[in-house]
Scaffold this motif. Structure first.
Motif, PDB file in Angstrom:
ATOM      1  N   MET A   1       0.838  -1.201   0.000  1.00  0.00           N
ATOM      2  CA  MET A   1       0.000   0.000   0.000  1.00  0.00           C
ATOM      3  C   MET A   1       0.879   1.260   0.000  1.00  0.00           C
ATOM      4  O   MET A   1       1.778   1.378   0.822  1.00  0.00           O
ATOM      5  N   VAL A   2       0.603   2.132  -0.941  1.00  0.00           N
ATOM      6  CA  VAL A   2       1.382   3.378  -1.036  1.00  0.00           C
ATOM      7  C   VAL A   2       0.719   4.459  -0.175  1.00  0.00           C
ATOM      8  O   VAL A   2      -0.438   4.822  -0.384  1.00  0.00           O
ATOM      9  N   LEU A  27      -1.818   9.807  -6.045  1.00  0.00           N
ATOM     10  CA  LEU A  27      -0.444   9.300  -6.075  1.00  0.00           C
ATOM     11  C   LEU A  27      -0.305   7.945  -5.375  1.00  0.00           C
ATOM     12  O   LEU A  27       0.702   7.258  -5.539  1.00  0.00           O
ATOM     13  N   GLY A  28      -1.310   7.599  -4.551  1.00  0.00           N
ATOM     14  CA  GLY A  28      -1.179   6.357  -3.786  1.00  0.00           C
ATOM     15  C   GLY A  28      -2.509   5.750  -3.407  1.00  0.00           C
ATOM     16  O   GLY A  28      -3.528   6.003  -4.049  1.00  0.00           O
ATOM     17  N   ASP A  29      -2.478   4.965  -2.323  1.00  0.00           N
ATOM     18  CA  ASP A  29      -3.685   4.242  -1.887  1.00  0.00           C
ATOM     19  C   ASP A  29      -4.292   4.828  -0.618  1.00  0.00           C
ATOM     20  O   ASP A  29      -5.444   4.573  -0.296  1.00  0.00           O
ATOM     21  N   TYR A  30      -3.488   5.566   0.125  1.00  0.00           N
ATOM     22  CA  TYR A  30      -3.936   6.021   1.445  1.00  0.00           C
ATOM     23  C   TYR A  30      -3.386   7.420   1.674  1.00  0.00           C
ATOM     24  O   TYR A  30      -2.183   7.639   1.593  1.00  0.00           O
ATOM     25  N   LEU A  31      -4.310   8.372   1.942  1.00  0.00           N
ATOM     26  CA  LEU A  31      -3.880   9.767   2.091  1.00  0.00           C
ATOM     27  C   LEU A  31      -4.022  10.259   3.530  1.00  0.00           C
ATOM     28  O   LEU A  31      -5.119  10.237   4.100  1.00  0.00           O
ATOM     29  N   ASP A  86       5.105   5.507   8.361  1.00  0.00           N
ATOM     30  CA  ASP A  86       5.723   4.731   7.279  1.00  0.00           C
ATOM     31  C   ASP A  86       5.259   5.244   5.909  1.00  0.00           C
ATOM     32  O   ASP A  86       4.762   4.486   5.069  1.00  0.00           O
ATOM     33  N   VAL A  87       5.439   6.555   5.724  1.00  0.00           N
ATOM     34  CA  VAL A  87       4.949   7.245   4.524  1.00  0.00           C
ATOM     35  C   VAL A  87       5.883   7.013   3.330  1.00  0.00           C
ATOM     36  O   VAL A  87       7.105   7.022   3.476  1.00  0.00           O
ATOM     37  N   ASP A  88       5.294   6.799   2.156  1.00  0.00           N
ATOM     38  CA  ASP A  88       6.072   6.610   0.924  1.00  0.00           C
ATOM     39  C   ASP A  88       6.288   7.923   0.171  1.00  0.00           C
ATOM     40  O   ASP A  88       7.326   8.132  -0.446  1.00  0.00           O
ATOM     41  N   VAL A 109       9.477  12.899  -2.608  1.00  0.00           N
ATOM     42  CA  VAL A 109       8.884  14.234  -2.448  1.00  0.00           C
ATOM     43  C   VAL A 109       8.316  14.671  -3.797  1.00  0.00           C
ATOM     44  O   VAL A 109       9.028  14.675  -4.802  1.00  0.00           O
ATOM     45  N   VAL A 110       7.015  14.993  -3.810  1.00  0.00           N
ATOM     46  CA  VAL A 110       6.365  15.381  -5.065  1.00  0.00           C
ATOM     47  C   VAL A 110       5.738  16.767  -4.915  1.00  0.00           C
ATOM     48  O   VAL A 110       4.976  17.010  -3.969  1.00  0.00           O
ATOM     49  N   TYR A 111       6.061  17.669  -5.835  1.00  0.00           N
ATOM     50  CA  TYR A 111       5.436  19.000  -5.861  1.00  0.00           C
ATOM     51  C   TYR A 111       4.321  18.956  -6.903  1.00  0.00           C
ATOM     52  O   TYR A 111       4.584  18.688  -8.081  1.00  0.00           O
TER      53      TYR A 111
END
Ligand code: C2G
Length: 130
Positions: A1-2, A27-31, A86-88, A109-111
């Motif tokens: 899970m991202v 961007l992932g599965d869990y915000l 445990d953040v991706d 890190v995404v802007y």
């Protein structure tokens, strides 16, 4: 899970915030959304925030985009949160481009593209004029 994390004040929650949360979620599965405390905003020079932290949390909750909402209350908390949860991916608007590169040691890190033409400052000013 991202797992993705993002942070903000979310004062007078508007479409720009919603777009950002939607892009972060994609961007992932869990915000995880970190909402600043009133005191943390004062400390970082945001002096005219209209909604208190409970109102701002409630508005973020109502978007239905956050899987988890946490509060951000101290400088340096982002590193602790990334490790604790445990953040991706750390995501934030492009107005912060480069500012959070130090977090690359801990996660990606995404802007994300910021929505032009709308801001809390603008809404606060319109409210004052009215
Ligand atoms: N945002 C956006 N478009 C706008 C306005 C805001 O994409 N027109 C984004 C910001 O880039 C940020 C998020 O929405 O990613 C929340 O913005 P603010 O509520 O202004 O919070 P900010 O001061 O950017 O919080 O730890 C706090 C954060 O570091 C920054």
């Amino acid at each position: 899970m991202v797992k993705v994390i993002t942070y903000g004040t979310y004062d007078l929650l508007h479409q720009g915030h919603i777009n950002l949360l939607r892009r972060a979620k994609a961007l992932g599965d869990y915000l995880i959304v970190g909402v600043t405390t009133d005191n943390f905003d004062l400390e970082r020079g945001k002096l005219n925030v209209r909604n208190n932290v409970m109102e701002r949390i409630e508005n973020v909750r109502k978007t239905g985009l956050a899987d988890e909402i946490i509060i951000e209350e101290y400088l340096g908390q982002k590193i602790d949160d990334i490790q604790r949860y445990d953040v991706d991916i750390f995501a934030i608007g492009s107005d912060w481009e480069g500012h959070f590169d130090y977090l690359k040691e801990y996660c990606e890190v995404v802007y994300l593209e910021r929505t032009e033409g709308i801001s809390s400052t603008q809404l606060r000013n319109e409210d004052t004029v009215r």
